[in-house]
Scaffold this motif. Structure first.
Motif, PDB file in Angstrom:
ATOM      1  N   GLY A 112     -57.315  10.194  26.111  1.00 23.66           N
ATOM      2  CA  GLY A 112     -56.959   9.293  27.200  1.00 23.66           C
ATOM      3  C   GLY A 112     -57.369   9.804  28.561  1.00 23.66           C
ATOM      4  O   GLY A 112     -57.095   9.152  29.569  1.00 23.66           O
ATOM      5  N   GLY A 113     -58.035  10.954  28.596  1.00 20.65           N
ATOM      6  CA  GLY A 113     -58.471  11.489  29.873  1.00 20.65           C
ATOM      7  C   GLY A 113     -59.538  10.660  30.545  1.00 20.65           C
ATOM      8  O   GLY A 113     -59.749  10.780  31.754  1.00 20.65           O
ATOM      9  N   PHE A 114     -60.214   9.771  29.780  1.00 20.20           N
ATOM     10  CA  PHE A 114     -61.218   8.902  30.394  1.00 20.20           C
ATOM     11  C   PHE A 114     -60.571   7.934  31.373  1.00 20.20           C
ATOM     12  O   PHE A 114     -61.243   7.392  32.255  1.00 20.20           O
ATOM     13  CB  PHE A 114     -61.983   8.137  29.306  1.00 20.20           C
ATOM     14  N   ARG A 115     -59.267   7.665  31.210  1.00 20.51           N
ATOM     15  CA  ARG A 115     -58.565   6.810  32.165  1.00 20.51           C
ATOM     16  C   ARG A 115     -58.200   7.567  33.432  1.00 20.51           C
ATOM     17  O   ARG A 115     -57.888   6.954  34.448  1.00 20.51           O
ATOM     18  CB  ARG A 115     -57.292   6.237  31.527  1.00 20.51           C
ATOM     19  N   GLU A 116     -58.167   8.868  33.364  1.00 24.87           N
ATOM     20  CA  GLU A 116     -57.852   9.701  34.515  1.00 24.87           C
ATOM     21  C   GLU A 116     -58.981  10.720  34.678  1.00 24.87           C
ATOM     22  O   GLU A 116     -58.931  11.823  34.128  1.00 24.87           O
ATOM     23  CB  GLU A 116     -56.506  10.397  34.313  1.00 24.87           C
ATOM     24  N   PRO A 117     -60.041  10.367  35.414  1.00 26.62           N
ATOM     25  CA  PRO A 117     -61.206  11.261  35.526  1.00 26.62           C
ATOM     26  C   PRO A 117     -60.896  12.592  36.171  1.00 26.62           C
ATOM     27  O   PRO A 117     -61.672  13.545  36.018  1.00 26.62           O
ATOM     28  CB  PRO A 117     -62.194  10.445  36.377  1.00 26.62           C
ATOM     29  N   ALA A 118     -59.774  12.708  36.881  1.00 27.06           N
ATOM     30  CA  ALA A 118     -59.441  13.978  37.515  1.00 27.06           C
ATOM     31  C   ALA A 118     -59.221  15.084  36.485  1.00 27.06           C
ATOM     32  O   ALA A 118     -59.424  16.263  36.787  1.00 27.06           O
ATOM     33  CB  ALA A 118     -58.190  13.823  38.381  1.00 27.06           C
ATOM     34  N   ILE A 119     -58.822  14.714  35.249  1.00 30.40           N
ATOM     35  CA  ILE A 119     -58.628  15.725  34.205  1.00 30.40           C
ATOM     36  C   ILE A 119     -59.949  16.404  33.879  1.00 30.40           C
ATOM     37  O   ILE A 119     -60.050  17.635  33.829  1.00 30.40           O
ATOM     38  CB  ILE A 119     -58.011  15.077  32.952  1.00 30.40           C
ATOM     39  N   GLY A 120     -60.988  15.593  33.655  1.00 29.13           N
ATOM     40  CA  GLY A 120     -62.304  16.172  33.397  1.00 29.13           C
ATOM     41  C   GLY A 120     -62.839  16.943  34.581  1.00 29.13           C
ATOM     42  O   GLY A 120     -63.530  17.958  34.414  1.00 29.13           O
ATOM     43  N   ASN A 121     -62.523  16.490  35.789  1.00 30.66           N
ATOM     44  CA  ASN A 121     -62.987  17.202  36.982  1.00 30.66           C
ATOM     45  C   ASN A 121     -62.398  18.607  37.059  1.00 30.66           C
ATOM     46  O   ASN A 121     -63.078  19.555  37.468  1.00 30.66           O
ATOM     47  CB  ASN A 121     -62.610  16.410  38.232  1.00 30.66           C
ATOM     48  N   VAL A 122     -61.128  18.743  36.674  1.00 34.55           N
ATOM     49  CA  VAL A 122     -60.495  20.062  36.683  1.00 34.55           C
ATOM     50  C   VAL A 122     -61.200  21.002  35.712  1.00 34.55           C
ATOM     51  O   VAL A 122     -61.500  22.153  36.037  1.00 34.55           O
ATOM     52  CB  VAL A 122     -58.993  19.943  36.339  1.00 34.55           C
ATOM     53  N   VAL A 123     -61.493  20.500  34.502  1.00 38.31           N
ATOM     54  CA  VAL A 123     -62.143  21.343  33.496  1.00 38.31           C
ATOM     55  C   VAL A 123     -63.544  21.724  33.955  1.00 38.31           C
ATOM     56  O   VAL A 123     -63.962  22.886  33.818  1.00 38.31           O
ATOM     57  CB  VAL A 123     -62.188  20.621  32.141  1.00 38.31           C
ATOM     58  N   ARG A 124     -64.279  20.777  34.507  1.00 38.72           N
ATOM     59  CA  ARG A 124     -65.630  21.080  34.992  1.00 38.72           C
ATOM     60  C   ARG A 124     -65.594  22.125  36.103  1.00 38.72           C
ATOM     61  O   ARG A 124     -66.476  22.980  36.190  1.00 38.72           O
ATOM     62  CB  ARG A 124     -66.305  19.811  35.511  1.00 38.72           C
ATOM     63  N   ARG A 125     -64.590  22.040  36.948  1.00 35.53           N
ATOM     64  CA  ARG A 125     -64.526  23.004  38.054  1.00 35.53           C
ATOM     65  C   ARG A 125     -64.208  24.404  37.546  1.00 35.53           C
ATOM     66  O   ARG A 125     -64.748  25.395  38.047  1.00 35.53           O
ATOM     67  CB  ARG A 125     -63.470  22.551  39.066  1.00 35.53           C
ATOM     68  N   ILE A 126     -63.340  24.501  36.539  1.00 33.12           N
ATOM     69  CA  ILE A 126     -63.060  25.810  35.956  1.00 33.12           C
ATOM     70  C   ILE A 126     -64.311  26.364  35.283  1.00 33.12           C
ATOM     71  O   ILE A 126     -64.618  27.560  35.405  1.00 33.12           O
ATOM     72  CB  ILE A 126     -61.897  25.715  34.955  1.00 33.12           C
ATOM     73  N   MET A 127     -65.060  25.509  34.594  1.00 30.07           N
ATOM     74  CA  MET A 127     -66.304  25.949  33.963  1.00 30.07           C
ATOM     75  C   MET A 127     -67.306  26.420  35.008  1.00 30.07           C
ATOM     76  O   MET A 127     -68.037  27.396  34.789  1.00 30.07           O
ATOM     77  CB  MET A 127     -66.889  24.809  33.128  1.00 30.07           C
ATOM     78  N   SER A 128     -67.348  25.748  36.141  1.00 33.20           N
ATOM     79  CA  SER A 128     -68.230  26.186  37.224  1.00 33.20           C
ATOM     80  C   SER A 128     -67.811  27.545  37.759  1.00 33.20           C
ATOM     81  O   SER A 128     -68.660  28.389  38.080  1.00 33.20           O
ATOM     82  CB  SER A 128     -68.217  25.147  38.359  1.00 33.20           C
ATOM     83  N   CYS A 129     -66.507  27.790  37.846  1.00 33.24           N
ATOM     84  CA  CYS A 129     -66.015  29.102  38.282  1.00 33.24           C
ATOM     85  C   CYS A 129     -66.442  30.200  37.303  1.00 33.24           C
ATOM     86  O   CYS A 129     -66.796  31.306  37.721  1.00 33.24           O
ATOM     87  CB  CYS A 129     -64.495  29.077  38.425  1.00 33.24           C
TER      88      CYS A 129
END
Length: 485
Positions: A112-129
């Motif tokens: 259900g994270g596709f309804r809340e894109p901020a969830i994926g944004n958090v994971v992508r930002r951690i991966m970038s770190c």
């Protein structure tokens, strides 16, 4: 289950294998916390405040539309969840951590994270770190190696200069000097220019060139390994072997660095509204007429912050049908002493000539500078464009999504029950024969093109839509943009 002294290795980002790895090597509390978060996400409760409950996804989507849900809560909970998982799991290398993050991101996206894109944004930002820390450690290791080479060259030069001419070995000696490598080869006939060229500042310039080429090569290898279809199939699931070799180095200090980076993200979310509200007086001036749409906590606090600093202005609130979040928005602003007027959504164009500025909330900010906002906001933006009224979006950077609007109005959109638009009894053929062939569509969001938005006011400053691509490069790595689709 694997023996306690031999841990199961994480080799794939498949959600099934990630769950198996968590179950085999960790306590049940970690999986329990993940399951609880996913269940609330599937039921539409993951974005609810502690005092709010919902009957289902449709109700939650409606609540999200009218602004009664605090979307910052779900983002903060996501950060805390990953802080627990990253800090407690038994990964050893950056490659294993990247595989874990990608697998968890895919699982939350499917839940259900596709309804809340901020969830994926958090994971992508951690991966970038993680990528930044790996690159920083690799650069430090290279600099240490180059410093040792510089020291060896300097010692060799010093010994050559201080040695008397008659003590130096002749060219016919049977024991010649050790031949330096091609990278460190020095002129045999030393001169002032050659000695200056061997100084550290000149050697460092070459080091930076070599290091830059190495990082570019690593980035190219990483990009090529993650390119293509990222869907969770047996032939496309990424493994730890697809990352460059420097991701497979065991570094004990990496865990602490990533935990600090996650804490920085949590602190940024905590100070989000404060940093946005500090800019209120720069955008709201005396005697202005501000128009906003539906209800948004971010916009509401922004307006109240300007009023608290003795700015006198009037707010026109579109009611935001069919959920009518504008009614509660207007009531809250009026209680704060702000002159407020509620209008029908259809009256926005008629009153736009009197408006000085339009403030819109954001569900997501896309890679091209476009805006995903509440359904009906596109109509308001078109009216503002027709009357040359500036449109300002008030949002946090956690809503910045590395996604392009390839699907137009369907991008990051969701269709909910039409019962909030028309009662089911009125849709029946017996009550309304002419309505039998009517298709009822109730979208939650609207896509607003970047040419209709003048400015984004975020917790790190104000930016035009054309600058969004720069912010994406700072917050996310291009290899991780499509990690969960």
């Amino acid at each position: 289950m694997a023996p306690s002294d031999h841990h199961m290795e994480l080799t794939s980002s498949s959600p099934i294998e990630v769950r198996a790895w968590l179950k085999a090597n960790h306590s049940a509390k970690l999986l329990s916390a993940l399951d609880k978060f996913e269940i609330e996400l599937r039921l539409g409760r993951g974005v609810a405040s502690s005092s709010t409950t919902f009957r289902g996804i449709s109700d939650a989507a409606g609540k999200l539309h009218d602004g009664t849900l605090n979307r910052r809560i779900v983002t903060s909970r996501t950060v805390q969840l990953f802080k627990t998982l990253v800090g407690s799991t038994k990964w050893r290398t950056a490659a294993q951590l990247m595989t874990l993050l990608k697998g968890l991101g895919r699982e939350l996206h499917a839940a259900g994270g596709f309804r809340e894109p901020a969830i994926g944004n958090v994971v992508r930002r951690i991966m970038s770190c993680v990528r930044e820390e790996v690159a920083a450690h690799d650069l430090k290791d290279q600099q240490d190696d180059d410093d040792r080479q510089i020291q060896m060259v300097a010692e060799r030069l010093t010994a050559t200069v201080l040695t008397p001419p008659n003590a130096r070995p002749s060219s016919s000696s049977s024991m010649p000097l050790e031949q330096p490598s091609s990278a460190n080869k020095m002129p045999r006939n030393l001169s002032l220019a050659s000695m200056l060229w061997a100084h550290p500042q000149h050697v460092t310039a070459n080091i930076k060139q070599r290091t830059g080429r190495h990082l570019s090569k690593s980035r190219a290898e990483s990009f090529s390994s993650d390119s293509g279809d990222h869907r969770a199939t047996s032939s496309t699931i990424a493994s730890v072997d697809t990352l460059p070799d420097l991701f497979h180095v065991v570094r004990t200090e990496l865990r602490q660095a990533i935990m600090e980076a996650i804490q920085e993200i949590a602190n940024e979310l905590e100070d989000l509204h404060k940093n946005i509200n500090d800019q209120a007086t720069n955008h709201i001036h005396a005697d202005e007429v501000i128009l906003t749409y539906a209800r948004s906590e971010t916009v509401e606090l922004f307006l109240k912050a300007a009023a608290a600093k003795k700015r006198k202005f009037q707010v026109i609130v579109c009611e935001g049908a069919p959920h009518f979040g504008g009614h509660s928005m207007a009531k809250s602003l009026a209680m704060a002493g702000i002159e407020t007027l509620v209008i029908n959504d259809s009256a926005a164009f008629a009153l736009m000539a009197r408006v000085n500025k339009v403030l819109l909330p954001a569900h997501a900010v896309l890679a091209n500078g476009g805006l995903i906002s509440y359904s009906g906001a596109h109509m308001v933006a078109l009216a503002a464009k027709q009357n040359s009224v500036p449109v300002v979006c008030i949002t946090g950077m956690f809503k910045l999504c590395p996604q392009f609007p390839h699907e137009g109005q369907d991008t990051l959109n969701d269709l909910v029950s039409p019962s909030s638009v028309m009662d089911y009894s009125e849709m029946s053929f017996s009550n309304a024969p002419l309505a039998a062939g009517v298709e009822y569509i109730n979208p939650v969001h609207d896509y607003i093109p970047p040419q209709l938005v003048n400015l984004y006011v975020t917790n790190i400053g104000g930016f035009q839509p054309s600058y969004i691509y720069r912010l994406l490069a700072e917050y996310y790595h291009t290899d991780d943009w499509e990690s969960f689709e």
